[in-house]
Structure formats: C-alpha cells, structure tokens
Design a protein around this motif. Structure first.
Motif, PDB file in Angstrom:
ATOM      1  N   VAL A  31       0.852  -1.185   0.000  1.00 37.91           N
ATOM      2  CA  VAL A  31       0.000   0.000   0.000  1.00 37.91           C
ATOM      3  C   VAL A  31       0.892   1.241   0.000  1.00 37.91           C
ATOM      4  CG1 VAL A  31      -1.670   1.368   1.310  1.00 37.91           C
ATOM      5  CG2 VAL A  31      -1.966  -1.106   1.106  1.00 37.91           C
ATOM      6  N   ILE A  32       0.651   2.122  -0.947  1.00 38.23           N
ATOM      7  CA  ILE A  32       1.333   3.420  -0.962  1.00 38.23           C
ATOM      8  C   ILE A  32       0.273   4.491  -0.722  1.00 38.23           C
ATOM      9  CG2 ILE A  32       2.638   5.096  -2.334  1.00 38.23           C
ATOM     10  CD1 ILE A  32       3.871   2.804  -3.888  1.00 38.23           C
ATOM     11  N   VAL A  33       0.514   5.339   0.261  1.00 39.73           N
ATOM     12  CA  VAL A  33      -0.417   6.430   0.574  1.00 39.73           C
ATOM     13  C   VAL A  33       0.249   7.752   0.216  1.00 39.73           C
ATOM     14  CG1 VAL A  33      -1.698   7.615   2.392  1.00 39.73           C
ATOM     15  CG2 VAL A  33      -1.448   5.121   2.469  1.00 39.73           C
ATOM     16  N   ARG A  34      -0.463   8.571  -0.533  1.00 37.39           N
ATOM     17  CA  ARG A  34       0.064   9.892  -0.892  1.00 37.39           C
ATOM     18  C   ARG A  34      -1.004  10.946  -0.600  1.00 37.39           C
ATOM     19  NH1 ARG A  34       0.088  12.029  -6.766  1.00 37.39           N
ATOM     20  NH2 ARG A  34      -0.486  13.813  -5.497  1.00 37.39           N
ATOM     21  N   PRO A  35      -0.598  12.166  -0.287  1.00 39.69           N
ATOM     22  CA  PRO A  35      -1.586  13.229  -0.177  1.00 39.69           C
ATOM     23  C   PRO A  35      -2.273  13.412  -1.521  1.00 39.69           C
ATOM     24  CG  PRO A  35       0.546  13.938   0.688  1.00 39.69           C
ATOM     25  CD  PRO A  35       0.770  12.642  -0.019  1.00 39.69           C
ATOM     26  N   LEU A  36      -3.561  13.716  -1.509  1.00 38.16           N
ATOM     27  CA  LEU A  36      -4.265  13.938  -2.786  1.00 38.16           C
ATOM     28  C   LEU A  36      -3.661  15.137  -3.517  1.00 38.16           C
ATOM     29  CD1 LEU A  36      -8.017  13.369  -1.819  1.00 38.16           C
ATOM     30  CD2 LEU A  36      -6.690  12.045  -3.466  1.00 38.16           C
TER      31      LEU A  36
END
Lengths: 290, 378
Positions: A241-246
């Motif tokens: 899972v990679i989470v980035r700011p929108l």
C-alpha cells in the motif's frame, strides 16, 4: 416452468455476484482488466498504510498488464511481472493505492549484486496533454512514488551496517573514526563522498521516495510530502500500500471529482532488476477520485 | 549509436555518445619489466581513498600476477571468452567486435557481472608460474622464458570511451573535459551497479555502505595542482609515470607520454580490443609468452619488445626513463641534452634535472678526514 424460473433466478444471482464490487473478495484471483481506476472515499484514517485493512475487501480490484521495459537498454530480456492487481481509496486528504503482484523471492538488496523488489506509481505533474508515459519528457514532468523493500527495511530496522550485511567481515580499523571523539560519527562519515554530498541513497530511507523526472536519465529524488508505504510479502506475492496526499501543489494533484492519470513500474530484485531493468505499463491508466 | 574514432584499433567504433575528446587526457605508463608487486602503489591508494566503510574490499589500484591472477577473479578471461575471436589485420586494424558492438540489444555493453566472491581474493594466483613445470635444477636461458609470469599493476584507465559511462542509465558518470578523468557523480549515483557490470577492466566498485558505486578518481585533486597520483609518486621501483597522452596524429615528441606511446611505440594499451580506448599503457615484459602478450597488448607487442631491448642505445629514451620517478610533479615536456635529462611543467618551468648516467666516484678506503676506514656496505 418452475424449474426454468429457478434456473433463471440462479443465473441472475450469479451475474449479480460477479459484477458486484462488494463481493470482489469472493473472486480475488480473477480481477477484471482495469480501464479506469475509481478511487472511492472511505471513512477510515489512511495516514498509516495498511495492506490488511477491512476497506480493501469492499474495494474493486483491477488487473493491469505489465511489459518488460522496451525502450532503453539495459532492460529485462523477458517480462518478469506479467500483471499487477490495483485498488485505490481516499479519505478526502490522502489516496491509498493497494498493489499485488507475484514475486517468487523477497529481495531487500544490501550486498553487491543484490537488488531490491520495488514498485513505482507515476503521475503527470501538469494538467493538459499527458506526458510520455515512460519517465515524462522535457517540459512535461512526472512525479513518482518509488517504494523499495530495501527502503522499507531501512525505515523499520535502520540502515544496515556493513557488519550486518557481511557478518564475517573483519577490518583492522577505520582510520577516520579516530579523528574525533568517540560517539561523534561526523568524521567517520565525512570522507564518504556520497554521504558528504548529501546523496539520499547514502542515508536511512523511509519506505517511499518521491522523484521528479523529465525524460530518461533525469529522475531525481526530491524532498517528500509525507507519502508512506507498507509492503508485505507472503507465499510468492507482494501486497503493498502506498499512501500519498491527494494534493501536492507544484508536483502532482488528484482532484475530487476529476480524472487524472497513473502509471506503474515493478522491479523484481531477485531477477536482477534495478533502474531501467524493470517491467512497466505502456500507457496511462485514468484515475477518477469519487 | 555514434561512430567514433578509436586510434588504438585504427578504425571507427560504436559508442552511444559522440566523440568528445578532452583538452588533455590523463594517462599512466607502467614498465612491466620493473614491477616487483611490492603493492606500495596499492597501499598508497588504499590509505588515501578507500579506508572508509563499505570500501573494505576495494583496491582502486591493484597489482596482480599474470596469467593466473585477477582482481576480481579472472576478470579478463571472463570478458574475453564472451567476446569471441579477436583478430587484427596486418596493418594493425582490429577486425573483431568491441564490447559495445558485441552487446546484445537489451544490454549496453557485453559484460560479466562480478559477485562478492569474485572480489574476495585480490592476490589469487600470486607468483604462479605458467608455461611449464618448474623442476629442480631447471635453467632459464633464453627469451622469452618457457616458464613465466609477470606483475600487472592496474588503475582505472580513464578510457576515452568509458564502458561505465556508456552503461549508466542515470548519466551519473562523466568525463572531465579538462583532463579526461572519469568520475562517478556521487550526488546522482543510485548504486544500480551498471558500471560495475559494464567496465571490462572491473574498476568500478559497489560501496554497500553508501549504496553508490565508486572508482579510481585519478587523484584529481593532485593532478589539478600539477602533481602525479599517489600510486605513481609512491612507486618505489619508479616503474610508472603519469602525464597526458595525445591522440594519434597530435602527438608531441617532447611529451614524455607521447614519446613512449607514439614516437617509440614502446608503451601499449591493454586489451585495446575491448574498444574503450583505455589510457593506461604498458611497456610489455620481454620474458613472457608472446602469444599471451599479443592477446593482452595487441599486434604491436613484438615491435615494442624489440625496441625495449635496444633502449640503452637511444640516449633520449634512456634519459626519459631516468626522469621517470625523479619528481612528483607532472612532466609536460622533457629534453635530453649532453647527458642530462630535464623535465618541465605545463608553464614551461623546469621542475627536475637528472644525469642520464650517474657519475661513479671512487674513494680511497681510508678516509683521513675522519681517521676511519669506510666500507661500501649500503
């Protein structure tokens, strides 16, 4: 008549099961080819990447075809990663991408000739015409989120020491360590060019690097914007899972209700893949933030 | 792919970038007849450049015994084997393929990738003799010797067409226009190891601590001040000299490197067939197997050896060899006149002057001045 009705009813039920996103868990091994990556909102805190979170069970999976990077040598002779399975959600602030792909060996690099498993998400920086999908082009930059198993190990366990990488090595002394008082590592590192030049590669990493590129050979690591990642390898498969700011102003932004684009690259370190030796998607995949 | 002129091979070769020769080209000449593998050069380099973490196994300068030594293990044989037949025309043109020309399409350079184990035995094969079994009472009476080995000191060759530079997908390797030194940009390198794979001489090395690749820097901080590299100035046998080599057709006879390489044809590039135009040159050992030497130094090796045997008859060459090792400064120009050899720096100022033949002074055994008998024990 009754028998026909029952048969039809069963058919309708079966069809509704196979097309319902909520039931994707029942057939996780057969996701449909991904046309548009729909990123639905979830009421969950996405600040910590979680490959096993409950919301993934209700999120449709899309299949993305990969190909051995064909444009620039050195490149793989054969396609090592045929497909990846992609899901994505957002919480209004961040987008989380969940990616699954087959990789027989878990590779975290470290020693000479050892390379890390990795995956990168690529987004265009500017609105308008999409840049060349492979690393962008001059004046058409791309923004990448590059996860490596090696970087994740750095984040979780610290950057490995030479002694950890080579447990049986011996060295009489490192002369530079005697230059300053014990406990002050600055002198010991001061003569290591990559360290003193501030090359991010020489420092402890967090799981994911942010990179800007404007064509082949131009990628450069930039100061990150809080992207995080967590991968888990089991039974010959990575789930990451990679989470980035929108929104990352000046880099790439995913806007609510709008359509953007994403592309993917995968490295199998155990097969010697690194740098341009990788498998890639040959076209942009539309992303819709709902 | 560009076509670039490679004067070692007397033909054009393929290279991914256009020909762009530096203003001056860093070069070292080694006299292999004199090297005794004392490894002083190796340690001078080691203590100067590679005593840090991740550099434990690195020897940017090494000396190996040929034919059986190799650091990393059998580096040259493993590349030669892949390259296949390497033939030369009678006029000295290379007829085979270079490593870039022979590369499969998915690679940039034909190569073998050394492993950790390959780097672990820097002194393997030391003094191992080739040619025949060494029997008790054996006698070596003629040149070349039927039993032979020789020492091969090696640094990065700062090639005109570096394979490392060609292979780096990040363009993190560059060749300095001012002196031709090839460097890995330590701010851009990401440790892909493509240069470690591609360099046929295996002079790029991976640092697992900094996670970047590193290589011989040609002692550029010294060179910028007109001083020769550490491995050269520390050579106790005075077997090597650093200077600047010109391409064929632009050689100056009063440039020490040009004189030995171009004018005399005494110093030859090693494994020129790799096609990178390496800039370390060797005066071949006169005693070693000629076929082996031809493989290593190309078809001019016989002529170089014959020249070397008659060197004492050439007062200018004799004088130049006396200058080598007599100064730590880079000699840009030399002159030999009336039994004296002189070296000059880039600006033309004299930096060293030596007699070609040292005067022999005989003293009486008894020294009346101190009232004692001197002896000749050194």
């Amino acid at each position: 008549m009754n028998r026909t009705t029952t048969w039809l009813g069963a058919l309708v039920l079966a069809l509704s099961i196979s097309t319902s996103p909520a039931c994707s868990k029942s057939a996780p091994s057969k996701p449909e080819p991904l046309k548009t990556l729909v990123v639905s909102k979830v009421s969950a805190d996405l600040s910590k990447p979680d490959p096993d979170a409950a919301y993934w069970k209700d999120t449709p999976e899309g299949l993305v075809k990969m190909l051995a990077q064909p444009m620039i040598a050195p490149r793989p002779e054969t396609t090592t990663t045929e497909t990846i399975v992609v899901q994505a959600v957002h919480d209004g602030e961040r987008a989380a991408f969940r990616l699954r792909w087959k990789d027989a060996d878990k590779s975290e690099a470290g020693r000479l000739g050892e390379y890390s498993d990795g995956l990168a998400l690529e987004f265009p920086v500017k609105d308008g015409p999409t840049p060349p999908v492979m690393m962008g082009g001059q004046g058409m930059p791309v923004h990448l989120f590059h996860w490596r198993a090696q970087y994740q190990r750095d984040e979780e366990q610290g950057k490995p020491t030479v002694k950890q990488l080579y447990p049986n090595q011996s060295v009489d002394m490192y002369p530079h360590e005697y230059k300053e008082a014990p406990g002050n590592p600055s002198a010991a590192e001061a003569f290591l060019p990559a360290v003193i030049e501030g090359n991010p590669q020489a420092y402890q990493k967090v799981s994911v690097d942010e990179i800007l590129a404007e064509g082949y050979s131009t990628s450069s690591v930039v100061v990150g914007h809080g992207a995080t990642a967590k991968g888990a390898w089991a039974n010959g498969e990575w789930t990451l899972v990679i989470v980035r700011p929108l929104a990352i102003p000046g880099y790439s932004s995913l806007k609510l209700g709008a359509e953007g684009n994403v592309a993917f690259a995968v490295w199998q370190g155990g097969k010697g893949e690194v740098g341009s030796r990788k498998c890639v998607t040959m076209q942009w995949t539309p992303v819709r933030i709902q | 792919m560009s076509k670039v002129k490679n004067w070692h091979l007397k033909r054009e070769v393929e290279y991914p970038y256009d020909e762009s020769r530096p203003k001056k080209q860093w070069a070292i000449i080694f006299d292999l007849n004199k090297c005794i593998a004392c490894q002083t050069c190796t340690l001078a380099c080691k203590t100067t450049w590679t005593s840090g973490k991740g550099q434990e196994y690195m020897f940017w300068n090494n000396v190996e015994s040929k034919p059986y030594g190799g650091y990393p293990l059998a580096w040259d044989l493993r590349v030669l084997e892949k390259l296949g037949r390497q033939e030369w025309s009678e006029k000295g043109e290379y007829l085979g393929k270079t490593l870039i020309e022979a590369s499969p399409a998915h690679e940039r350079v034909l190569h073998f990738a050394p492993t950790d184990e390959d780097w672990m035995y820097p002194n393997v094969g030391e003094d191992d003799c080739a040619g025949a079994k060494v029997e008790g009472g054996g006698h070596i009476g003629a040149l070349p010797h039927d039993k032979w080995f020789f020492y091969l000191p090696r640094t990065c060759a700062h090639c005109t067409y570096p394979a490392c530079l060609a292979a780096c997908p990040r363009k993190a390797i560059y060749k300095r226009p001012e002196d031709g030194i090839v460097l890995i940009d330590q701010t851009r390198c990401k440790g892909y190891g493509e240069c470690v794979r591609a360099c046929p001489y295996k002079k790029s090395m991976y640092n697992p601590h900094t996670r970047t690749s590193e290589k011989c820097v040609g002692c550029y901080p010294a060179v910028e001040q007109g001083i020769q590299p550490q491995c050269v100035v520390n050579c106790i046998g005075k077997i090597r000299v650093m200077g600047f080599v010109s391409p064929e057709g632009k050689a100056r006879d009063d440039n020490p490197i040009d004189f030995l390489v171009h004018k005399l044809g005494l110093a030859l590039p090693y494994y020129p067939q790799f096609g990178t135009e390496p800039n370390i040159y060797y005066i071949p050992p006169i005693h070693a197997d000629r076929e082996y030497l031809k493989q290593m130094f190309g078809p001019k090796v016989e002529a170089a050896i014959e020249k070397y045997k008659k060197l004492a008859d050439d007062p200018v060459a004799h004088g130049l060899l006396c200058l080598i090792g007599s100064s730590d400064r880079i000699i840009h120009r030399f002159a030999v006149d009336k039994g004296v050899a002189a070296g000059f720096d880039e600006a033309g100022a004299e930096i060293v002057r030596v007699p070609v033949v040292e005067a022999v002074i005989e003293r009486a055994a008894y020294d009346a001045k101190i009232g004692a008998i001197r002896n000749n024990t050194p």
